[in-house]
Design a protein around this motif. Structure first.
Motif, PDB file in Angstrom:
ATOM      1  N   PHE A 119     -39.083 -45.037  47.535  1.00  0.00           N
ATOM      2  CA  PHE A 119     -39.600 -45.437  46.229  1.00  0.00           C
ATOM      3  C   PHE A 119     -41.075 -45.102  46.016  1.00  0.00           C
ATOM      4  CE2 PHE A 119     -36.478 -48.765  47.521  1.00  0.00           C
ATOM      5  CZ  PHE A 119     -35.450 -48.376  46.674  1.00  0.00           C
ATOM      6  N   GLY A 120     -41.680 -44.399  46.947  1.00  0.00           N
ATOM      7  CA  GLY A 120     -43.127 -44.250  46.935  1.00  0.00           C
ATOM      8  C   GLY A 120     -43.705 -43.443  45.803  1.00  0.00           C
ATOM      9  N   MET A 121     -42.954 -42.542  45.204  1.00  0.00           N
ATOM     10  CA  MET A 121     -43.519 -41.664  44.195  1.00  0.00           C
ATOM     11  C   MET A 121     -43.745 -42.391  42.867  1.00  0.00           C
ATOM     12  SD  MET A 121     -44.070 -38.937  45.770  1.00  0.00           S
ATOM     13  CE  MET A 121     -44.465 -37.860  44.400  1.00  0.00           C
ATOM     14  N   ASN A 122     -42.735 -43.103  42.400  1.00  0.00           N
ATOM     15  CA  ASN A 122     -42.858 -43.767  41.100  1.00  0.00           C
ATOM     16  C   ASN A 122     -41.946 -44.990  41.078  1.00  0.00           C
ATOM     17  OD1 ASN A 122     -43.507 -44.330  38.445  1.00  0.00           O
ATOM     18  ND2 ASN A 122     -41.949 -42.937  37.623  1.00  0.00           N
ATOM     19  N   PRO A 123     -42.346 -46.079  41.727  1.00  0.00           N
ATOM     20  CA  PRO A 123     -41.443 -47.215  41.887  1.00  0.00           C
ATOM     21  C   PRO A 123     -41.122 -47.953  40.594  1.00  0.00           C
ATOM     22  CG  PRO A 123     -43.626 -47.753  42.690  1.00  0.00           C
ATOM     23  CD  PRO A 123     -43.632 -46.286  42.401  1.00  0.00           C
TER      24      PRO A 123
ATOM     25  N   ASN B 109     -38.556 -57.671  61.170  1.00  0.00           N
ATOM     26  CA  ASN B 109     -39.125 -58.878  60.578  1.00  0.00           C
ATOM     27  C   ASN B 109     -40.639 -58.842  60.446  1.00  0.00           C
ATOM     28  OD1 ASN B 109     -36.493 -59.681  60.621  1.00  0.00           O
ATOM     29  ND2 ASN B 109     -36.798 -61.495  61.870  1.00  0.00           N
ATOM     30  N   THR B 110     -41.303 -58.080  61.309  1.00  0.00           N
ATOM     31  CA  THR B 110     -42.765 -58.043  61.260  1.00  0.00           C
ATOM     32  C   THR B 110     -43.263 -56.699  60.731  1.00  0.00           C
ATOM     33  OG1 THR B 110     -42.846 -59.576  63.142  1.00  0.00           O
ATOM     34  CG2 THR B 110     -44.875 -58.428  62.566  1.00  0.00           C
ATOM     35  N   MET B 111     -42.943 -55.615  61.422  1.00  0.00           N
ATOM     36  CA  MET B 111     -43.391 -54.303  60.977  1.00  0.00           C
ATOM     37  C   MET B 111     -42.787 -53.946  59.615  1.00  0.00           C
ATOM     38  SD  MET B 111     -45.659 -53.168  62.961  1.00  0.00           S
ATOM     39  CE  MET B 111     -45.729 -51.519  62.272  1.00  0.00           C
ATOM     40  N   GLY B 112     -41.517 -54.298  59.419  1.00  0.00           N
ATOM     41  CA  GLY B 112     -40.895 -54.032  58.125  1.00  0.00           C
ATOM     42  C   GLY B 112     -41.599 -54.772  57.007  1.00  0.00           C
ATOM     43  N   THR B 113     -41.990 -56.008  57.276  1.00  0.00           N
ATOM     44  CA  THR B 113     -42.724 -56.778  56.275  1.00  0.00           C
ATOM     45  C   THR B 113     -44.067 -56.131  55.958  1.00  0.00           C
ATOM     46  OG1 THR B 113     -41.641 -58.859  56.872  1.00  0.00           O
ATOM     47  CG2 THR B 113     -43.800 -59.024  55.808  1.00  0.00           C
ATOM     48  N   GLN B 114     -44.767 -55.651  56.983  1.00  0.00           N
ATOM     49  CA  GLN B 114     -46.047 -54.984  56.740  1.00  0.00           C
ATOM     50  C   GLN B 114     -45.857 -53.748  55.859  1.00  0.00           C
ATOM     51  OE1 GLN B 114     -47.341 -51.828  58.007  1.00  0.00           O
ATOM     52  NE2 GLN B 114     -49.307 -52.203  56.981  1.00  0.00           N
ATOM     53  N   ARG B 115     -44.783 -52.995  56.092  1.00  0.00           N
ATOM     54  CA  ARG B 115     -44.524 -51.801  55.274  1.00  0.00           C
ATOM     55  C   ARG B 115     -44.241 -52.185  53.820  1.00  0.00           C
ATOM     56  NH1 ARG B 115     -43.035 -47.637  58.885  1.00  0.00           N
ATOM     57  NH2 ARG B 115     -44.465 -47.851  60.650  1.00  0.00           N
ATOM     58  N   VAL B 116     -43.510 -53.271  53.616  1.00  0.00           N
ATOM     59  CA  VAL B 116     -43.234 -53.723  52.255  1.00  0.00           C
ATOM     60  C   VAL B 116     -44.523 -54.159  51.569  1.00  0.00           C
ATOM     61  CG1 VAL B 116     -42.070 -55.502  50.873  1.00  0.00           C
ATOM     62  CG2 VAL B 116     -40.841 -54.372  52.737  1.00  0.00           C
ATOM     63  N   LEU B 117     -45.363 -54.878  52.286  1.00  0.00           N
ATOM     64  CA  LEU B 117     -46.627 -55.341  51.703  1.00  0.00           C
ATOM     65  C   LEU B 117     -47.549 -54.170  51.377  1.00  0.00           C
ATOM     66  CD1 LEU B 117     -47.285 -58.414  54.023  1.00  0.00           C
ATOM     67  CD2 LEU B 117     -46.526 -58.470  51.637  1.00  0.00           C
ATOM     68  N   GLU B 118     -47.582 -53.181  52.253  1.00  0.00           N
ATOM     69  CA  GLU B 118     -48.428 -52.020  52.002  1.00  0.00           C
ATOM     70  C   GLU B 118     -47.906 -51.235  50.800  1.00  0.00           C
ATOM     71  OE1 GLU B 118     -51.597 -49.334  52.505  1.00  0.00           O
ATOM     72  OE2 GLU B 118     -51.254 -51.413  53.114  1.00  0.00           O
ATOM     73  N   PHE B 119     -46.594 -51.114  50.703  1.00  0.00           N
ATOM     74  CA  PHE B 119     -45.974 -50.476  49.539  1.00  0.00           C
ATOM     75  C   PHE B 119     -46.376 -51.215  48.262  1.00  0.00           C
ATOM     76  CE2 PHE B 119     -42.316 -50.759  46.605  1.00  0.00           C
ATOM     77  CZ  PHE B 119     -42.199 -49.430  46.221  1.00  0.00           C
ATOM     78  N   ALA B 120     -46.298 -52.550  48.304  1.00  0.00           N
ATOM     79  CA  ALA B 120     -46.657 -53.344  47.134  1.00  0.00           C
ATOM     80  C   ALA B 120     -48.145 -53.222  46.806  1.00  0.00           C
ATOM     81  CB  ALA B 120     -46.286 -54.805  47.366  1.00  0.00           C
ATOM     82  N   ARG B 121     -48.983 -53.139  47.828  1.00  0.00           N
ATOM     83  CA  ARG B 121     -50.426 -52.986  47.591  1.00  0.00           C
ATOM     84  C   ARG B 121     -50.728 -51.675  46.875  1.00  0.00           C
ATOM     85  NH1 ARG B 121     -54.999 -50.614  49.682  1.00  0.00           N
ATOM     86  NH2 ARG B 121     -53.832 -49.471  51.286  1.00  0.00           N
ATOM     87  N   ARG B 122     -50.088 -50.612  47.319  1.00  0.00           N
ATOM     88  CA  ARG B 122     -50.339 -49.297  46.735  1.00  0.00           C
ATOM     89  C   ARG B 122     -49.913 -49.225  45.267  1.00  0.00           C
ATOM     90  NH1 ARG B 122     -51.009 -44.902  50.398  1.00  0.00           N
ATOM     91  NH2 ARG B 122     -51.065 -45.602  52.579  1.00  0.00           N
ATOM     92  N   HIS B 123     -48.929 -50.051  44.900  1.00  0.00           N
ATOM     93  CA  HIS B 123     -48.383 -49.960  43.546  1.00  0.00           C
ATOM     94  C   HIS B 123     -48.624 -51.236  42.732  1.00  0.00           C
ATOM     95  CE1 HIS B 123     -46.498 -46.159  44.569  1.00  0.00           C
ATOM     96  NE2 HIS B 123     -46.056 -46.719  45.686  1.00  0.00           N
ATOM     97  N   ASP B 124     -49.457 -52.128  43.261  1.00  0.00           N
ATOM     98  CA  ASP B 124     -49.865 -53.340  42.543  1.00  0.00           C
ATOM     99  C   ASP B 124     -48.662 -54.167  42.098  1.00  0.00           C
ATOM    100  OD1 ASP B 124     -51.680 -55.145  41.467  1.00  0.00           O
ATOM    101  OD2 ASP B 124     -51.747 -54.135  39.521  1.00  0.00           O
TER     102      ASP B 124
END
Length: 287
Positions: free
Chosen positions: A59-63, A91-106
């Protein structure tokens, strides 16, 4: 509005997606089907098969999402002892990836926490990794000023619960054992108490946290607020479904009690959980 639900083919995710789709929202699910199933698919939801660790690839290009419900995770204590690395990765690394994804796309994030937070996090890899997941949410919330809310679940049961395999919780396990004419296995003395919360109430809480602007400095506690001993609940299963009990050796990491820690979701969000457990069990076996 458009929602991304990680773990959308699983137990809680399926119930949440049903509600969102019924309410007219656009929903996308990301699930690797390690515990979820295609049988849970809801008409009107778009399903993507993949791991949350690779969320940016999908989903990174245009979520174009408005909110992420992060429900994906390996949710049982005992399997985490067998595979702590996978538990940490998801549970941990996957969560960090989701949070970083959300940060990049507000994007706003609602994270599925666990009542295990209130016990020693070092009793199991599961508890430790869920604790770290919450800490990551708080880190991103404070450091990056993100809109992140944590919802702690308490012993969820209800439609679409897992009833077989390593990921089944006690209600699901007993349902299967009765179907197979096996005795209900009770771990330890059966006097440990659990705050069993119906999934419809969990979904109500998730919807309120997602839709309302209220913020919590820690986490929203989504528990029924009443607990029962394992022996009491097994008696209801035997009363309505038949069968017998079989006590087995206690398991490391098995907490003595869970019970909702506070009433803030009720007072601040007008959340109204109900004690539905006995009625739910009775309805399973009504002809």
């Amino acid at each position: 509005m458009k929602y991304l639900v990680t773990g959308g083919a699983g137990f809680v995710g399926t119930n949440l997606i049903k509600r969102l789709v019924t309410n007219g929202h656009e929903v996308v699910s990301l699930d690797d089907y390690s515990t979820g199933t295609e049988d849970n698919h809801v008409n009107g939801c778009h399903y993507v098969e993949g791991k949350i660790e690779h969320i940016n690839y999908y989903f990174g290009m245009n979520p174009s999402f408005d909110l992420v419900y992060h429900l994906a995770g390996l949710s049982r204590i005992q399997p985490s002892f067998e595979n702590p690395s996978e538990t940490f990765n998801v549970n941990t690394m996957g969560t960090q990836r989701v949070l970083e994804f959300a940060r990049r796309h507000d994007l706003k994030v609602i994270y599925a926490g666990s009542s295990s937070k209130h016990h020693d996090p070092y009793q199991s890899p599961y508890a430790a990794c869920k604790y770290l997941g919450e800490e990551l949410c708080k880190l991103y919330k404070k450091t990056y000023n993100m809109n992140i809310e944590i919802c702690r679940f308490y012993n969820v049961y209800g439609p679409h619960e897992v009833i077989e395999g390593d990921w089944a919780a006690v209600i699901g396990i007993w349902r299967r054992q009765i179907e197979d004419d096996q005795p209900l296995t009770i771990v330890g003395d059966g006097e440990q108490r659990r705050d069993f919360t119906h999934v419809v109430d969990i979904v109500d809480g998730l919807i309120k946290v997602g839709f309302f602007a209220h913020k919590h400095e820690d986490a929203w506690e989504l528990g029924c607020g009443k607990n029962y001993s394992i022996n009491e609940v097994s008696d209801w299963f035997i009363k309505y479904g038949g069968g017998s009990k079989e006590y087995v050796e206690d398991q490391y990491g098995n907490y003595r009690e869970t019970l909702r820690e506070n009433d803030e979701a009720i007072s601040r969000l007008s959340w109204k959980p109900e004690d539905r457990l006995e009625q739910y069990i009775k309805e399973l076996y009504e002809v």
